[in-house]
Design a protein around this motif. Sequence first.
Motif, PDB file in Angstrom:
ATOM      1  N   GLY A  61      76.302  81.477 -29.023  1.00  0.00           N
ATOM      2  CA  GLY A  61      76.827  81.355 -27.730  1.00  0.00           C
ATOM      3  C   GLY A  61      75.783  82.309 -26.828  1.00  0.00           C
ATOM      4  O   GLY A  61      75.344  82.063 -25.790  1.00  0.00           O
ATOM      5  N   GLU A  62      75.806  83.720 -27.263  1.00  0.00           N
ATOM      6  CA  GLU A  62      75.040  84.533 -26.355  1.00  0.00           C
ATOM      7  C   GLU A  62      73.692  84.083 -26.318  1.00  0.00           C
ATOM      8  O   GLU A  62      72.891  84.212 -25.314  1.00  0.00           O
ATOM      9  N   ALA A  63      72.960  83.743 -27.567  1.00  0.00           N
ATOM     10  CA  ALA A  63      71.616  83.209 -27.562  1.00  0.00           C
ATOM     11  C   ALA A  63      71.442  82.032 -26.572  1.00  0.00           C
ATOM     12  O   ALA A  63      70.425  81.716 -25.896  1.00  0.00           O
ATOM     13  N   TRP A  64      72.467  81.155 -26.599  1.00  0.00           N
ATOM     14  CA  TRP A  64      72.391  79.797 -25.630  1.00  0.00           C
ATOM     15  C   TRP A  64      72.251  80.308 -24.050  1.00  0.00           C
ATOM     16  O   TRP A  64      71.388  79.925 -23.478  1.00  0.00           O
ATOM     17  N   TRP A  65      72.927  81.385 -23.986  1.00  0.00           N
ATOM     18  CA  TRP A  65      73.161  81.896 -22.879  1.00  0.00           C
ATOM     19  C   TRP A  65      71.842  82.461 -22.332  1.00  0.00           C
ATOM     20  O   TRP A  65      71.546  82.448 -20.961  1.00  0.00           O
ATOM     21  N   GLY A  66      71.146  82.975 -23.326  1.00  0.00           N
ATOM     22  CA  GLY A  66      69.800  83.867 -22.859  1.00  0.00           C
ATOM     23  C   GLY A  66      68.484  82.913 -22.874  1.00  0.00           C
ATOM     24  O   GLY A  66      67.281  83.395 -22.557  1.00  0.00           O
ATOM     25  N   LEU A  67      68.841  81.428 -23.119  1.00  0.00           N
ATOM     26  CA  LEU A  67      67.621  80.633 -23.218  1.00  0.00           C
ATOM     27  C   LEU A  67      66.761  80.329 -21.608  1.00  0.00           C
ATOM     28  O   LEU A  67      67.702  80.367 -20.863  1.00  0.00           O
ATOM     29  N   GLU A  68      65.663  80.522 -21.723  1.00  0.00           N
ATOM     30  CA  GLU A  68      64.837  79.961 -20.711  1.00  0.00           C
ATOM     31  C   GLU A  68      65.480  80.228 -19.181  1.00  0.00           C
ATOM     32  O   GLU A  68      66.018  79.416 -18.603  1.00  0.00           O
ATOM     33  N   ASN A  69      65.334  81.448 -18.786  1.00  0.00           N
ATOM     34  CA  ASN A  69      65.903  81.843 -17.556  1.00  0.00           C
ATOM     35  C   ASN A  69      65.235  81.347 -16.331  1.00  0.00           C
ATOM     36  O   ASN A  69      65.534  81.632 -14.976  1.00  0.00           O
ATOM     37  N   ASP A  70      63.913  80.550 -16.592  1.00  0.00           N
ATOM     38  CA  ASP A  70      63.086  79.893 -15.741  1.00  0.00           C
ATOM     39  C   ASP A  70      63.297  78.425 -15.993  1.00  0.00           C
ATOM     40  O   ASP A  70      62.136  77.674 -15.729  1.00  0.00           O
ATOM     41  N   ALA A  71      64.254  77.957 -16.985  1.00  0.00           N
ATOM     42  CA  ALA A  71      64.343  76.368 -17.346  1.00  0.00           C
ATOM     43  C   ALA A  71      64.202  75.594 -16.016  1.00  0.00           C
ATOM     44  O   ALA A  71      65.011  75.815 -15.196  1.00  0.00           O
ATOM     45  N   TYR A  90      74.095  72.406 -26.979  1.00  0.00           N
ATOM     46  CA  TYR A  90      75.328  73.488 -27.342  1.00  0.00           C
ATOM     47  C   TYR A  90      76.683  72.543 -27.378  1.00  0.00           C
ATOM     48  O   TYR A  90      77.329  72.792 -28.605  1.00  0.00           O
ATOM     49  N   TYR A  91      76.959  71.526 -26.600  1.00  0.00           N
ATOM     50  CA  TYR A  91      78.087  70.991 -26.703  1.00  0.00           C
ATOM     51  C   TYR A  91      78.148  69.876 -27.696  1.00  0.00           C
ATOM     52  O   TYR A  91      79.019  69.650 -28.643  1.00  0.00           O
ATOM     53  N   PHE A 146      78.014  67.841 -19.394  1.00  0.00           N
ATOM     54  CA  PHE A 146      76.896  68.196 -20.051  1.00  0.00           C
ATOM     55  C   PHE A 146      76.948  67.284 -21.438  1.00  0.00           C
ATOM     56  O   PHE A 146      76.255  67.677 -22.378  1.00  0.00           O
ATOM     57  N   HIS A 147      78.127  66.469 -21.562  1.00  0.00           N
ATOM     58  CA  HIS A 147      78.054  65.795 -22.761  1.00  0.00           C
ATOM     59  C   HIS A 147      76.943  64.629 -22.981  1.00  0.00           C
ATOM     60  O   HIS A 147      76.333  64.066 -21.881  1.00  0.00           O
ATOM     61  N   ALA A 148      76.514  64.516 -24.237  1.00  0.00           N
ATOM     62  CA  ALA A 148      75.527  63.575 -24.488  1.00  0.00           C
ATOM     63  C   ALA A 148      76.034  62.219 -24.671  1.00  0.00           C
ATOM     64  O   ALA A 148      77.185  61.864 -24.314  1.00  0.00           O
ATOM     65  N   LYS A 149      75.030  61.317 -24.861  1.00  0.00           N
ATOM     66  CA  LYS A 149      75.416  59.895 -24.835  1.00  0.00           C
ATOM     67  C   LYS A 149      76.653  59.774 -25.950  1.00  0.00           C
ATOM     68  O   LYS A 149      76.647  60.487 -27.058  1.00  0.00           O
ATOM     69  N   SER A 150      77.427  58.713 -26.041  1.00  0.00           N
ATOM     70  CA  SER A 150      78.421  58.482 -26.968  1.00  0.00           C
ATOM     71  C   SER A 150      77.848  58.416 -28.172  1.00  0.00           C
ATOM     72  O   SER A 150      78.653  59.030 -29.264  1.00  0.00           O
ATOM     73  N   ALA A 151      76.773  57.541 -28.486  1.00  0.00           N
ATOM     74  CA  ALA A 151      76.333  57.569 -29.697  1.00  0.00           C
ATOM     75  C   ALA A 151      75.891  58.665 -30.442  1.00  0.00           C
ATOM     76  O   ALA A 151      76.384  58.779 -31.646  1.00  0.00           O
ATOM     77  N   ASN A 152      75.323  59.628 -29.690  1.00  0.00           N
ATOM     78  CA  ASN A 152      74.971  60.936 -30.257  1.00  0.00           C
ATOM     79  C   ASN A 152      76.072  61.561 -30.436  1.00  0.00           C
ATOM     80  O   ASN A 152      75.988  62.506 -31.516  1.00  0.00           O
ATOM     81  N   LYS A 183      79.836  71.246 -43.927  1.00  0.00           N
ATOM     82  CA  LYS A 183      79.414  72.587 -43.714  1.00  0.00           C
ATOM     83  C   LYS A 183      78.669  72.737 -42.513  1.00  0.00           C
ATOM     84  O   LYS A 183      77.888  71.832 -41.961  1.00  0.00           O
ATOM     85  N   PRO A 184      78.518  74.178 -41.777  1.00  0.00           N
ATOM     86  CA  PRO A 184      78.050  74.295 -40.615  1.00  0.00           C
ATOM     87  C   PRO A 184      76.404  73.989 -40.465  1.00  0.00           C
ATOM     88  O   PRO A 184      75.781  73.774 -39.511  1.00  0.00           O
ATOM     89  N   GLY A 185      75.646  73.974 -41.805  1.00  0.00           N
ATOM     90  CA  GLY A 185      74.267  73.804 -41.947  1.00  0.00           C
ATOM     91  C   GLY A 185      74.037  72.464 -41.279  1.00  0.00           C
ATOM     92  O   GLY A 185      72.910  72.004 -41.040  1.00  0.00           O
ATOM     93  N   ALA A 186      74.883  71.377 -41.349  1.00  0.00           N
ATOM     94  CA  ALA A 186      74.735  70.256 -40.719  1.00  0.00           C
ATOM     95  C   ALA A 186      74.544  69.914 -39.095  1.00  0.00           C
ATOM     96  O   ALA A 186      74.185  68.994 -38.709  1.00  0.00           O
ATOM     97  N   CYS A 187      74.977  71.291 -38.565  1.00  0.00           N
ATOM     98  CA  CYS A 187      75.089  71.183 -37.096  1.00  0.00           C
ATOM     99  C   CYS A 187      74.115  71.869 -36.680  1.00  0.00           C
ATOM    100  O   CYS A 187      74.204  72.431 -35.199  1.00  0.00           O
ATOM    101  N   ASN A 188      72.838  72.012 -36.840  1.00  0.00           N
ATOM    102  CA  ASN A 188      71.770  72.576 -36.177  1.00  0.00           C
ATOM    103  C   ASN A 188      71.176  71.591 -35.196  1.00  0.00           C
ATOM    104  O   ASN A 188      70.098  71.020 -35.463  1.00  0.00           O
ATOM    105  N   THR A 189      71.665  71.490 -34.002  1.00  0.00           N
ATOM    106  CA  THR A 189      71.372  70.539 -32.992  1.00  0.00           C
ATOM    107  C   THR A 189      70.135  71.238 -32.251  1.00  0.00           C
ATOM    108  O   THR A 189      69.341  70.420 -31.480  1.00  0.00           O
TER     109      THR A 189
END
Length: 242
Positions: A150-160, A172-173, A208-214, A227-233
């Motif tokens: 969560g903290e790393a997501w918050w810190g992403l691309e402050n000029d994105a 993230y979602y 910010f939800h993605a398409k239903s299929a995704n 297992k959480p390793g499957a969730c590297n979005t």
Amino acid sequence: MIIRLLAGTAAGLALLSGTALAEPVKGAPELTHNELYKAARLPKVACALDKGTSSASTRKYITKLVGCLNTAWKPAIKDFVPVEVAFKDADDKQSCSTGLDVSGSFSEICGTAIRVRVADDWIKAKQDLTVFTSIVRTWSAVVTGQTGIGEAWWGLENDASGPLMNEQNRRYYLQIDCFAGVSAKALGRKVEDWKPVIKIPEFWKNRFHAKSANRLYWLEKGYRAGKPGACNTWTASSSKVA
């Protein structure tokens, strides 16, 4: 500066905005190579749940569910801190993460606890789908909070740019969704169709939800793997997080 609101499933983080192309995230190892992804399949946790249709039985259901999630995720998260449930008074409708009043039931993270308002919509429901989904989604933000995601997501691309910021939010979602699938698997929840799950809205308007299929893809991916390793979005192609 464009502020990204994080509410409901995870409390009070923000991301900023500017110019770039949407692409898999780079230079953020807490997101792309988090230690969490190395964790083994979550252990199966016997979690017999009976919601009932009273305020007391619904609160008991929620407390037990969070306890089961504590047990399931403890082996996967380094320095894991068990999470407690704090129930709001019936007349306390204010969300700590949005500041808005919510008329119905909802759950969110406030500080280090999961705060829950239990109202008639959850109490009188004969099925537990909405309650289970809300608590497990909120729990997914416990995972991102205790692993640095969560903290790393918050810190992403402050000029994105707007498109990049929106894609990062979707990543993230979708990870929140995927962790929910992992949780359901660990608790022995039988799910044959995820479509009713994604139709259950948050108590805030999450744009910010993605398409239903995704969303269905990542829920099922987490559930099947367990297992959480499957969730590297964060390293997935843009098409998988659209």
